[in-house]
Write an enzyme that holds these catalytic residues in place. Structure first.
Site, PDB file in Angstrom:
ATOM      1  N   GLY A 196       3.551   7.090   0.654  1.00 34.77           N
ATOM      2  CA  GLY A 196       4.582   5.945   1.491  1.00 34.77           C
ATOM      3  C   GLY A 196       4.747   7.237   1.986  1.00 34.77           C
ATOM      4  O   GLY A 196       6.096   6.392   2.149  1.00 34.77           O
ATOM      5  N   SER A 253       0.109   9.592   0.456  1.00 34.84           N
ATOM      6  CA  SER A 253      -0.561  10.117   2.004  1.00 34.84           C
ATOM      7  C   SER A 253      -1.338  10.507   2.612  1.00 34.84           C
ATOM      8  O   SER A 253      -0.923  11.528   3.461  1.00 34.84           O
ATOM      9  CB  SER A 253       0.980  10.835   2.120  1.00 34.84           C
ATOM     10  OG  SER A 253       1.858  10.374   1.776  1.00 34.84           O
ATOM     11  N   GLU A 263       3.110   1.045  -8.445  1.00 35.13           N
ATOM     12  CA  GLU A 263       3.962   0.884  -7.484  1.00 35.13           C
ATOM     13  C   GLU A 263       4.013  -0.593  -9.168  1.00 35.13           C
ATOM     14  O   GLU A 263       4.707  -1.386  -8.848  1.00 35.13           O
ATOM     15  CB  GLU A 263       3.449   0.210  -6.995  1.00 35.13           C
ATOM     16  CG  GLU A 263       3.673   0.962  -5.695  1.00 35.13           C
ATOM     17  CD  GLU A 263       2.920   1.023  -4.375  1.00 35.13           C
ATOM     18  OE1 GLU A 263       2.574  -0.276  -3.832  1.00 35.13           O
ATOM     19  OE2 GLU A 263       3.186   1.470  -3.664  1.00 35.13           O
ATOM     20  N   GLU A 291      -2.693   9.705  -8.474  1.00 37.27           N
ATOM     21  CA  GLU A 291      -1.503   9.813  -6.862  1.00 37.27           C
ATOM     22  C   GLU A 291       0.023   9.779  -7.965  1.00 37.27           C
ATOM     23  O   GLU A 291       0.539   8.676  -8.465  1.00 37.27           O
ATOM     24  CB  GLU A 291      -1.638   8.371  -7.125  1.00 37.27           C
ATOM     25  CG  GLU A 291      -2.666   7.733  -7.102  1.00 37.27           C
ATOM     26  CD  GLU A 291      -2.539   6.375  -6.234  1.00 37.27           C
ATOM     27  OE1 GLU A 291      -3.337   6.203  -4.375  1.00 37.27           O
ATOM     28  OE2 GLU A 291      -2.067   5.509  -5.401  1.00 37.27           O
ATOM     29  N   HIS A 331      -1.561   1.167 -11.014  1.00 35.95           N
ATOM     30  CA  HIS A 331      -1.412   1.573  -9.589  1.00 35.95           C
ATOM     31  C   HIS A 331       1.152   1.781 -10.253  1.00 35.95           C
ATOM     32  O   HIS A 331       1.216   1.231 -10.713  1.00 35.95           O
ATOM     33  CB  HIS A 331      -1.409   0.451  -8.483  1.00 35.95           C
ATOM     34  CG  HIS A 331      -0.622   1.117  -7.231  1.00 35.95           C
ATOM     35  ND1 HIS A 331       0.827   2.113  -6.778  1.00 35.95           N
ATOM     36  CD2 HIS A 331      -1.538   2.154  -6.390  1.00 35.95           C
ATOM     37  CE1 HIS A 331       0.649   2.413  -5.534  1.00 35.95           C
ATOM     38  NE2 HIS A 331      -0.361   2.514  -5.172  1.00 35.95           N
ATOM     39  N   ASN A 355      -5.943   0.832  -0.439  1.00 34.75           N
ATOM     40  CA  ASN A 355      -5.705  -0.570  -1.316  1.00 34.75           C
ATOM     41  C   ASN A 355      -4.725  -0.887  -0.123  1.00 34.75           C
ATOM     42  O   ASN A 355      -3.785  -0.262   0.011  1.00 34.75           O
ATOM     43  CB  ASN A 355      -4.980   0.111  -2.088  1.00 34.75           C
ATOM     44  CG  ASN A 355      -3.560  -0.722  -2.664  1.00 34.75           C
ATOM     45  OD1 ASN A 355      -3.641  -2.374  -2.772  1.00 34.75           O
ATOM     46  ND2 ASN A 355      -2.588   0.125  -3.735  1.00 34.75           N
ATOM     47  N   LYS A 396      -2.401  -3.605  -0.322  1.00 33.92           N
ATOM     48  CA  LYS A 396      -0.897  -3.591  -1.055  1.00 33.92           C
ATOM     49  C   LYS A 396      -0.909  -5.169  -0.677  1.00 33.92           C
ATOM     50  O   LYS A 396      -1.871  -5.736  -0.536  1.00 33.92           O
ATOM     51  CB  LYS A 396      -0.012  -2.852  -0.653  1.00 33.92           C
ATOM     52  CG  LYS A 396      -0.530  -1.658  -1.069  1.00 33.92           C
ATOM     53  CD  LYS A 396       0.157   0.080  -1.088  1.00 33.92           C
ATOM     54  CE  LYS A 396       0.094   1.293  -0.991  1.00 33.92           C
ATOM     55  NZ  LYS A 396       0.816   2.728  -1.589  1.00 33.92           N
TER      56      LYS A 396
HETATM   57  P1  PGA Z   1      -0.160   5.870   0.816  1.00 33.20           P
HETATM   58  O1  PGA Z   1       0.083   5.109  -0.288  1.00 33.20           O
HETATM   59  O2  PGA Z   1      -1.420   6.372   1.368  1.00 33.20           O
HETATM   60  O3  PGA Z   1       0.271   4.613   1.667  1.00 33.20           O
HETATM   61  O4  PGA Z   1       0.694   6.607   0.540  1.00 33.20           O
HETATM   62  C1  PGA Z   1      -1.630   5.582  -1.172  1.00 33.20           C
HETATM   63  C2  PGA Z   1      -1.451   4.439  -2.446  1.00 33.20           C
HETATM   64  O5  PGA Z   1      -1.177   3.886  -2.566  1.00 33.20           O
HETATM   65  O6  PGA Z   1      -2.357   4.128  -3.188  1.00 33.20           O
END
Ligand code: PGA
Length: 250
Positions: free
Chosen positions: A172, A210, A98, A166, A96, A11, A13
């Site tokens: 992140g 992560s 976010e 997740e 997601h 992803n 983003k």
């Molecule tokens: P990250 O994000 O690997 O940067 O922690 C994972 C995600 O949001 O799918």
């Protein structure tokens, strides 16, 4: 047919201008010419068409990061699942964190998006996961049951559904649950999916949050983990490929 394992999805983003995005896609395509598993990338909406065109004959599938539940209409700034498919996308991420937490998307909205995606012929990557407060309060299991019950699209099958666990607090942050916790959660999710879909036992179940080249092998060695949804580390072709290789991908 269920998706070939490992299933490793990146992803991007809100990252990538045209030149960088196409270069990254090209580097990945070169490495993935004979990929045995499933690799996918999810560029920002502005790059879906260009990247999909670049990867038209690639083993790497291209997807969108979100879609609107409606087919078309007065929804300024939104993109429908049919538009993504028309741009060459084969999949879309829905739910997601976010968007759930950053933009207040509800389970019902996520479910409607997933159903729109299936109707448009896309594969759905459904994200679920508890916040840190819910984790600390011991509500992880209840949250996952609620999110699955509320946002699993009707009509999904293992061929066109991926579920990514997740934990919001792991995205992140460089923090992850312990391997034992991931194993327990994924075993629970496997059971929950088997109870809800005829072929739920075969749905690809990913861990996200992560995932890096140095923890990917341990995480993907867990029995009920079929792959990873990768954010930051998917912006570098070598890191992303290392994660895929750590999961047994060749
Ligand atoms: P990250 O994000 O690997 O940067 O922690 C994972 C995600 O949001 O799918």
């Amino acid at each position: 047919m269920p998706l070939a394992r490992p299933v490793v999805l990146g992803n991007w983003k809100m990252n990538g201008l045209r030149a960088d995005g196409l270069a990254l896609a090209g580097r990945l395509d070169a490495r993935a010419a004979h990929a045995s598993g499933t690799l996918g990338i999810f560029p920002p909406a502005t790059l879906v068409a260009a990247v999909a065109q670049r990867l038209a004959r690639s083993r790497v599938l291209v997807g969108g990061q979100d879609c609107h539940p409606a087919e078309s209409g007065a929804f300024t700034g939104s993109i429908s699942a049919a538009m993504l498919a028309d741009a060459g996308a084969r999949a879309v991420i829905v739910g997601h964190s976010e968007r759930r937490h950053g933009l207040g998307e509800t389970d019902a909205e996520v479910k409607a998006k997933g159903e729109a995606a299936l109707a448009a012929g896309l594969m759905v990557v459904l994200c679920i996961g508890e916040t840190e407060a819910e984790y600390v309060a011991g509500e992880r299991h209840a949250v996952l049951v609620r999110q699955l019950d509320g946002s699993l699209p009707s009509g999904a099958t293992a061929e066109r559904l991926v579920v990514a666990y997740e934990p919001v607090w792991a995205i992140g942050t460089g923090r992850t649950p312990s391997l034992a916790e991931i194993a327990r959660t994924h075993a629970e999710l496997r059971g929950l999916l088997a109870g809800r879909l005829a072929d739920g036992a075969e749905v690809a179940l990913l861990y996200g949050g992560s995932v890096k080249p140095d923890n990917a092998a341990d995480i993907m060695a867990i029995e009920a983990v079929d792959g990873a949804l990768v954010g930051g580390a998917s912006l570098d072709a070598d890191s992303f490929w290392s994660i895929y290789a750590a999961g047994g991908g060749t």
